[in-house]
Design a protein around this motif. Structure first.
Motif, PDB file in Angstrom:
ATOM      1  N   ARG A  85      13.061 -27.587  31.748  1.00  0.00           N
ATOM      2  CA  ARG A  85      13.747 -28.893  31.819  1.00  0.00           C
ATOM      3  C   ARG A  85      13.338 -29.795  30.659  1.00  0.00           C
ATOM      4  NH1 ARG A  85      12.479 -28.362  37.207  1.00  0.00           N
ATOM      5  NH2 ARG A  85      10.758 -29.841  37.043  1.00  0.00           N
TER       6      ARG A  85
ATOM      7  N   GLU B  47       3.744 -35.044  34.386  1.00  0.00           N
ATOM      8  CA  GLU B  47       4.435 -33.976  35.104  1.00  0.00           C
ATOM      9  C   GLU B  47       3.830 -32.611  34.784  1.00  0.00           C
ATOM     10  OE1 GLU B  47       8.713 -34.140  34.764  1.00  0.00           O
ATOM     11  OE2 GLU B  47       8.706 -36.318  35.013  1.00  0.00           O
TER      12      GLU B  47
ATOM     13  N   GLN C 286       7.076 -23.191  34.969  1.00  0.00           N
ATOM     14  CA  GLN C 286       8.029 -22.670  33.989  1.00  0.00           C
ATOM     15  C   GLN C 286       9.338 -23.451  34.039  1.00  0.00           C
ATOM     16  OE1 GLN C 286       5.592 -21.065  32.243  1.00  0.00           O
ATOM     17  NE2 GLN C 286       7.334 -19.909  31.564  1.00  0.00           N
ATOM     18  N   ALA C 287       9.811 -23.793  35.224  1.00  0.00           N
ATOM     19  CA  ALA C 287      11.044 -24.573  35.370  1.00  0.00           C
ATOM     20  C   ALA C 287      10.867 -25.966  34.763  1.00  0.00           C
ATOM     21  CB  ALA C 287      11.445 -24.670  36.837  1.00  0.00           C
ATOM     22  N   LEU C 288       9.701 -26.563  34.972  1.00  0.00           N
ATOM     23  CA  LEU C 288       9.425 -27.881  34.398  1.00  0.00           C
ATOM     24  C   LEU C 288       9.453 -27.812  32.869  1.00  0.00           C
ATOM     25  CD1 LEU C 288       7.463 -30.762  35.296  1.00  0.00           C
ATOM     26  CD2 LEU C 288       6.398 -29.540  33.405  1.00  0.00           C
TER      27      LEU C 288
ATOM     28  N   ALA D 213       1.956 -30.123  37.505  1.00  0.00           N
ATOM     29  CA  ALA D 213       2.480 -28.777  37.743  1.00  0.00           C
ATOM     30  C   ALA D 213       1.461 -27.706  37.371  1.00  0.00           C
ATOM     31  CB  ALA D 213       3.775 -28.578  36.958  1.00  0.00           C
TER      32      ALA D 213
ATOM     33  N   ALA E  31      -0.164 -24.940  39.853  1.00  0.00           N
ATOM     34  CA  ALA E  31      -0.056 -23.515  39.541  1.00  0.00           C
ATOM     35  C   ALA E  31      -1.428 -22.852  39.483  1.00  0.00           C
ATOM     36  CB  ALA E  31       0.686 -23.315  38.224  1.00  0.00           C
TER      37      ALA E  31
ATOM     38  N   TRP F  88       2.044 -18.868  43.112  1.00  0.00           N
ATOM     39  CA  TRP F  88       3.502 -18.879  43.267  1.00  0.00           C
ATOM     40  C   TRP F  88       4.121 -20.124  42.654  1.00  0.00           C
ATOM     41  CZ3 TRP F  88       5.590 -22.860  46.100  1.00  0.00           C
ATOM     42  CH2 TRP F  88       4.728 -23.538  46.962  1.00  0.00           C
ATOM     43  N   ARG F  89       3.313 -21.140  42.391  1.00  0.00           N
ATOM     44  CA  ARG F  89       3.841 -22.365  41.767  1.00  0.00           C
ATOM     45  C   ARG F  89       4.015 -22.224  40.252  1.00  0.00           C
ATOM     46  NH1 ARG F  89       4.351 -26.869  44.921  1.00  0.00           N
ATOM     47  NH2 ARG F  89       3.270 -26.801  46.907  1.00  0.00           N
ATOM     48  N   TYR F  90       3.612 -21.099  39.704  1.00  0.00           N
ATOM     49  CA  TYR F  90       3.796 -20.857  38.274  1.00  0.00           C
ATOM     50  C   TYR F  90       5.274 -20.941  37.889  1.00  0.00           C
ATOM     51  CZ  TYR F  90       3.588 -18.670  33.704  1.00  0.00           C
ATOM     52  OH  TYR F  90       3.715 -18.420  32.367  1.00  0.00           O
ATOM     53  N   LYS F  91       6.151 -20.461  38.764  1.00  0.00           N
ATOM     54  CA  LYS F  91       7.589 -20.555  38.491  1.00  0.00           C
ATOM     55  C   LYS F  91       8.035 -22.005  38.399  1.00  0.00           C
ATOM     56  CE  LYS F  91       9.050 -16.136  40.335  1.00  0.00           C
ATOM     57  NZ  LYS F  91       9.903 -15.437  41.283  1.00  0.00           N
ATOM     58  N   GLU F  92       7.432 -22.865  39.195  1.00  0.00           N
ATOM     59  CA  GLU F  92       7.753 -24.296  39.119  1.00  0.00           C
ATOM     60  C   GLU F  92       7.307 -24.878  37.780  1.00  0.00           C
ATOM     61  OE1 GLU F  92       6.009 -26.146  42.531  1.00  0.00           O
ATOM     62  OE2 GLU F  92       7.362 -25.109  43.923  1.00  0.00           O
TER      63      GLU F  92
END
Length: 91
Positions: A50, A26, A45-47, A30, A34, A39-43
């Motif tokens: 979690r 994962e 960070q969210a991963l 991610a 990124a 803009w996928r950097y926030k995703e």
């Protein structure tokens, strides 16, 4: 006070071996996304957030046993509404 690991390296170091492959898969997916679309950097960070919560959960005594019991429909059961009410009553 317990600190929550928030970097991939710290998360991996605190995860049990049995979780490493899933986390790395994962994380790499991610991170690659990124790297190509900022803009996928926030995703990413969210991963990491979690997985930092997973670190806390899986390191609790009896976590995997309770998980196995839940999957088998065994063990203690709690009504969702009662559990939420009990949680909000805590000081």
């Amino acid at each position: 006070m317990r600190t929550t690991p928030t970097t991939g390296e710290r998360i991996l170091a605190r995860l049990p071996e049995r979780e490493h492959a899933q986390f790395l898969h994962e994380y790499r997916t991610a991170a690659e996304a990124a790297a190509h679309e900022i803009w996928r950097y926030k995703e990413l960070q969210a991963l990491l957030h979690r997985w930092s919560l997973v670190v806390i959960a899986v390191n609790q005594p009896g976590y995997y046993e309770a998980l196995d019991e839940a999957k088998a429909g065994e063990g203690e059961r709690y009504d969702f509404k009662e559990a939420i009410a009990a949680r909000t009553r805590r000081p």
